[in-house]
Design a protein around this motif. Structure first.
Motif, PDB file in Angstrom:
ATOM      1  N   SER A 129      75.397 -43.113 116.087  1.00  0.00           N
ATOM      2  CA  SER A 129      75.499 -43.256 117.298  1.00  0.00           C
ATOM      3  C   SER A 129      76.748 -42.487 118.084  1.00  0.00           C
ATOM      4  O   SER A 129      76.896 -42.316 119.205  1.00  0.00           O
ATOM      5  CB  SER A 129      75.929 -44.656 117.937  1.00  0.00           C
ATOM      6  N   SER A 130      77.295 -41.832 117.079  1.00  0.00           N
ATOM      7  CA  SER A 130      78.482 -40.899 117.831  1.00  0.00           C
ATOM      8  C   SER A 130      78.386 -39.634 116.850  1.00  0.00           C
ATOM      9  O   SER A 130      78.218 -39.525 115.724  1.00  0.00           O
ATOM     10  CB  SER A 130      79.982 -41.457 117.785  1.00  0.00           C
ATOM     11  N   ASP A 131      78.791 -38.305 117.655  1.00  0.00           N
ATOM     12  CA  ASP A 131      78.911 -37.005 116.927  1.00  0.00           C
ATOM     13  C   ASP A 131      80.215 -36.814 116.357  1.00  0.00           C
ATOM     14  O   ASP A 131      80.446 -35.880 115.674  1.00  0.00           O
ATOM     15  CB  ASP A 131      78.406 -35.851 117.863  1.00  0.00           C
ATOM     16  N   THR A 136      87.927 -38.917 117.594  1.00  0.00           N
ATOM     17  CA  THR A 136      87.090 -39.372 118.731  1.00  0.00           C
ATOM     18  C   THR A 136      86.335 -38.299 119.424  1.00  0.00           C
ATOM     19  O   THR A 136      86.534 -36.933 119.070  1.00  0.00           O
ATOM     20  CB  THR A 136      88.352 -39.936 119.867  1.00  0.00           C
ATOM     21  N   PRO A 137      85.407 -38.713 120.118  1.00  0.00           N
ATOM     22  CA  PRO A 137      84.604 -37.629 120.842  1.00  0.00           C
ATOM     23  C   PRO A 137      85.454 -36.682 121.684  1.00  0.00           C
ATOM     24  O   PRO A 137      85.138 -35.573 121.515  1.00  0.00           O
ATOM     25  CB  PRO A 137      83.667 -38.726 121.767  1.00  0.00           C
ATOM     26  N   LEU A 143      75.243 -45.259 122.800  1.00  0.00           N
ATOM     27  CA  LEU A 143      75.770 -43.880 122.620  1.00  0.00           C
ATOM     28  C   LEU A 143      76.805 -43.486 123.757  1.00  0.00           C
ATOM     29  O   LEU A 143      77.212 -42.367 123.902  1.00  0.00           O
ATOM     30  CB  LEU A 143      74.323 -42.962 122.968  1.00  0.00           C
ATOM     31  N   GLY A 148      79.847 -43.385 123.198  1.00  0.00           N
ATOM     32  CA  GLY A 148      80.778 -42.671 122.721  1.00  0.00           C
ATOM     33  C   GLY A 148      80.444 -41.201 122.079  1.00  0.00           C
ATOM     34  O   GLY A 148      81.302 -40.541 121.603  1.00  0.00           O
ATOM     35  N   ALA A 149      79.391 -40.976 122.413  1.00  0.00           N
ATOM     36  CA  ALA A 149      78.965 -39.423 122.186  1.00  0.00           C
ATOM     37  C   ALA A 149      79.001 -38.656 123.323  1.00  0.00           C
ATOM     38  O   ALA A 149      79.230 -39.044 124.321  1.00  0.00           O
ATOM     39  CB  ALA A 149      77.280 -39.679 121.545  1.00  0.00           C
TER      40      ALA A 149
END
Length: 361
Positions: free
Chosen positions: A271-273, A279-280, A333, A335-336
């Motif tokens: 759900s995050s890159d 952190t994003p 998503l 946090g992406a």
């Protein structure tokens, strides 16, 4: 479900869990409707702050149960204040955007609310203790939650009259409630576990009410050790789970659910890159330029390997796979980066097509 009672989504469907990056509801709804034409969801935008978070968003639906923001958490209040007014206002903006872009939509539309047990685990009583520690307060919360969610369902159906609503009840804290692993206000103790029979009864009342109101009740729990059997027995007609957390210990429970006609929304794309521990915001400006694929998203077949391996272990006919299973990200998503969020939807789309095509080769 049988052919006489098909799943509430088309073959090879894919969707999101709920949250989305950004602060513009009009842009978010337009994007989701465009990217998820067969099973769109009402996007949640927690980047907007207080009242747009999962707990505040659902707290704004509660009837005669005011809460407010304190430094530690949302807390029971004497009267409704500006925090609830903000939550209500933000939801209104979201519904206006939904009306604008989806008024004529006639397929299945997914909406999400925080579940009663996650609310009880997250909201504080006036003395600072978690609401879940007080059985009477839990009972009152469950009743007002059910009333508010049904009213919200009615409002969504009024705005998108041709849609079949799949209402996803988010219960990320359910495992902790059942295990008694929630810390007390002091942090030195743990809140006593809630009896499983009681937890199931509260959820069953909610899911029954939703089904009687014409919605398809679904449950989302992305925590390790998700109580699959409990959610199925409670009446959820679809279960949203993180496929990357499922183990062989879940096989029998999931097999029983599938045989009972329960659909599965399985998270197959991170759900995050942002790398672990990052952190994003600190993961680099390049990720904001456009769609970014992580190594785990580059191969559609590899993306859905956990699902195919699960299905093989269950021994269920492959022809049912793409009808029973909807591919999703592992969680919301929000946090992406926007680029990664779009790439994640591309990846779950490609994964859904693999599940549809490979069994027929």
């Amino acid at each position: 479900m049988t052919e006489q009672h098909p799943y509430p989504w088309p073959d090879a469907s894919y969707t999101g869990i709920g949250s989305w990056p950004g602060e513009d509801p009009d842009e978010a709804v337009r994007t989701i409707i465009g990217e998820l034409p067969d099973l769109p969801h009402l996007p949640e935008l927690p980047d907007r702050g207080v009242g747009a978070d999962m707990i505040g968003r659902t707290s704004g639906l509660l009837v005669d149960f005011p809460v407010e923001v304190q430094p530690s958490a949302w807390r029971v209040a004497d009267t409704p204040g500006r925090d609830l007014a903000r939550a209500t206002s933000l939801m209104s903006y979201d519904l206006d955007a939904l009306t604008e872009h989806a008024h004529a939509y006639t397929g299945t539309l997914k909406i999400q609310v925080a579940g009663p047990w996650t609310l009880a685990a997250s909201i504080e009583l006036r003395n600072g203790q978690r609401l879940v520690s007080d059985p009477g307060a839990c009972r009152d919360l469950a009743e007002t939650h059910r009333e508010g969610v049904l009213a919200h369902l009615g409002e969504v159906r009024r705005r998108v009259p041709g849609a079949r609503v799949l209402l996803q009840v988010d219960e990320p804290s359910l495992t902790a409630v059942l295990l008694g692993s929630l810390p007390t206000a002091s942090g030195f103790g743990r809140v006593r576990a809630v009896d499983r029979v009681h937890v199931e009864a509260v959820l069953r009342q909610l899911f029954t009410a939703l089904e009687e109101a014409g919605a398809v009740p679904a449950a989302h729990c992305c925590a390790p050790g998700a109580p699959v059997d409990l959610l199925r027995r409670s009446g959820a007609r679809a279960l949203s789970l993180d496929a990357l957390l499922l183990t062989r210990d879940h096989d029998e429970m999931i097999g029983t659910a599938v045989e009972a006609g329960v659909g599965l929304l399985l998270g197959v794309v991170p759900s995050s890159d942002a790398p672990r521990g990052q952190t994003p915001e600190t993961s680099g400006a390049a990720t904001a330029r456009g769609p970014q694929r992580s190594p785990g998203m580059s191969d559609a077949a590899a993306t859905v390997d956990p699902v195919r391996e699960l299905w093989n272990r269950l021994g269920i006919t492959p022809d049912l796979l793409s009808r029973a299973v909807v591919t999703t990200p592992t969680c919301g998503l929000a946090g992406a980066t926007p680029g990664y969020a779009r790439a994640a939807l591309d990846a779950v789309r490609a994964g859904a097509r693999v599940l549809r095509d490979e069994p027929r080769r």
